[in-house]
Scaffold this active site. Sequence first.
Site, PDB file in Angstrom:
ATOM      1  N   SER A  77       0.806  -1.238   0.000  1.00 49.19           N
ATOM      2  CA  SER A  77       0.000   0.000   0.000  1.00 49.19           C
ATOM      3  C   SER A  77       0.831   1.276   0.000  1.00 49.19           C
ATOM      4  CB  SER A  77      -0.923   0.024   1.214  1.00 49.19           C
ATOM      5  OG  SER A  77      -2.082  -0.677   0.921  1.00 49.19           O
ATOM      6  N   LYS A  80       0.633   3.433  -2.939  1.00 42.79           N
ATOM      7  CA  LYS A  80      -0.482   4.385  -3.137  1.00 42.79           C
ATOM      8  C   LYS A  80       0.004   5.826  -2.983  1.00 42.79           C
ATOM      9  CE  LYS A  80      -3.778   0.955  -1.356  1.00 42.79           C
ATOM     10  NZ  LYS A  80      -4.495   0.466  -0.174  1.00 42.79           N
ATOM     11  N   TYR A 204      -2.593  -2.184 -10.559  1.00 44.02           N
ATOM     12  CA  TYR A 204      -2.635  -2.089  -9.094  1.00 44.02           C
ATOM     13  C   TYR A 204      -1.889  -3.273  -8.457  1.00 44.02           C
ATOM     14  CZ  TYR A 204      -4.362  -1.943  -4.341  1.00 44.02           C
ATOM     15  OH  TYR A 204      -4.429  -1.937  -2.967  1.00 44.02           O
ATOM     16  N   TYR A 256      -4.410   3.820   7.861  1.00 43.58           N
ATOM     17  CA  TYR A 256      -5.781   3.307   7.799  1.00 43.58           C
ATOM     18  C   TYR A 256      -6.574   3.700   9.022  1.00 43.58           C
ATOM     19  CZ  TYR A 256      -3.972   1.132   3.746  1.00 43.58           C
ATOM     20  OH  TYR A 256      -3.398   0.955   2.536  1.00 43.58           O
ATOM     21  N   VAL A 274       0.924  -3.895   3.899  1.00 44.78           N
ATOM     22  CA  VAL A 274       0.716  -5.190   4.562  1.00 44.78           C
ATOM     23  C   VAL A 274       1.927  -6.123   4.546  1.00 44.78           C
ATOM     24  CG1 VAL A 274      -1.804  -5.427   4.484  1.00 44.78           C
ATOM     25  CG2 VAL A 274      -0.438  -6.098   2.507  1.00 44.78           C
TER      26      VAL A 274
END
Length: 331
Positions: A77, A80, A204, A256, A274
Site C-alpha cells: 500500500s 499508493k 494495481y 488506515y 501489509v
Amino acid sequence: MVQGIVNWSTELNEEWLQNYVDDWVAFYRKHTKDGEVASYIPKLQEANPHHLGITIIGNNGLEISSGDVEIPFTIQSISKVISFIVACMERGVSYVLDRVDVEPTGEAFNSIMHIEMNQVKKPFNPFVNAGAITITSMLNGNTSDEKLASILNMLEKMLGYRPVLDVDIYESERDSSMRNRAIGYYLLETGLLESDLNITLETYFKQCSIEISVHDLAKIGLILANDGFDPQRNEEIIPRQIARITKALMLTCGMYDASGKFATYVGVPAKSGVSGGIIAVAPPRVRDEAMPFLSGCGIGVFGPSLDDKGNSVAGIRLLRHIASQWDLSIF
Ligand code: DON
C-alpha cells in the site's frame, strides 16, 4: 536503556545514537510476537514474523540503520503514495481531487461497505483501495506496463535506481484478489474508473508487488520531509504543493483506521503496507534543546508481523518510542 527520556544534548554522538537504535530494535523485536504476518495473499505468509529493521536518513547527512535492513520486501500500500503523487503530476491536483476525496474513513483499507453505504460520488481518499484503484486508473498509459512505468519512473527519480517486481508476490496477489476485483466492479458500475477495469487492476497488483528496502522507504521519507526536494542530489522531485497534500493525507489516512492513534502518539505523516513496511516523515523542527535529526529525516521501517489493522505491530511501537525520545512530533 529503553525506559526513560535521555538527555540528548549530551548523546548526539553518531556511535551513541547507533547504540541506542540497536537497543530499541532488539527490545521491540520481542513485540513481533503480538502480531501475525498477512495471510490473505498466500505468498506474503512466507515472511519471517521476527524480522524488524529500520533506516533513518537525516537532512544533516547522518544515516542510521539497525536490524533486518537487508531483507527486500514488496511495497504494497505504500505504492499508493507514489501513484497519488504521479497522478497529481500527470493530471493536475484539482483533476485528481475532483475525483478522489481527502477524508479518512475509519474503516478497513479494503472495505466495500463504506463506499456503498455512503453512496459516494468519489472514493474517500487515495489510500483506501477504492481510492487507490481509481487513482491507478488515471495514470498515463494504455497498458498495465505503461501505467506501471509512470510509477517506476518516479521511484527511479527518488531512489536513483529502477526497482523491479517480485513476480511471485504479484502472481499470488493477482490470484487471490477477489475483494479488489469486487471493489473494481463497484467503481466500474459507478463510472469512477478512467481506464479498462482489467488493465487498472493488473497495474494495481503490479504496483503493490514492487520490491523495495527500508533504505528506499527512508529516502522517500526524506524527500517528503523536504517538501519534495531531494537534499542529497539538490533536485526537486515532487512539486511542493503535491508533497504537502501527500503528507496531509499520510497524517490523516496513511495508517488506515489507526491513523488517529498514530497521529496522536507518534505525530508524523506515515504510510504503511501489509508486507510490514512503514514510511515516516519527520520535517525540520524548532526546539529549544538539542535533539537528534532536528533538521528533519525520513524513516523506513520493516516488520512483517502486523496488528489487527494491517500495520507493523513492532514497527509502530518502535516509531512511537523514537518519536517520543527525539520529540519528532509535528504538533
Ligand atoms: O490491496 C491489497 O490487498 C494489497 N496489495 C495492498 C494492501 C495494503 O498494503 C494495505 N495495507 N495496510
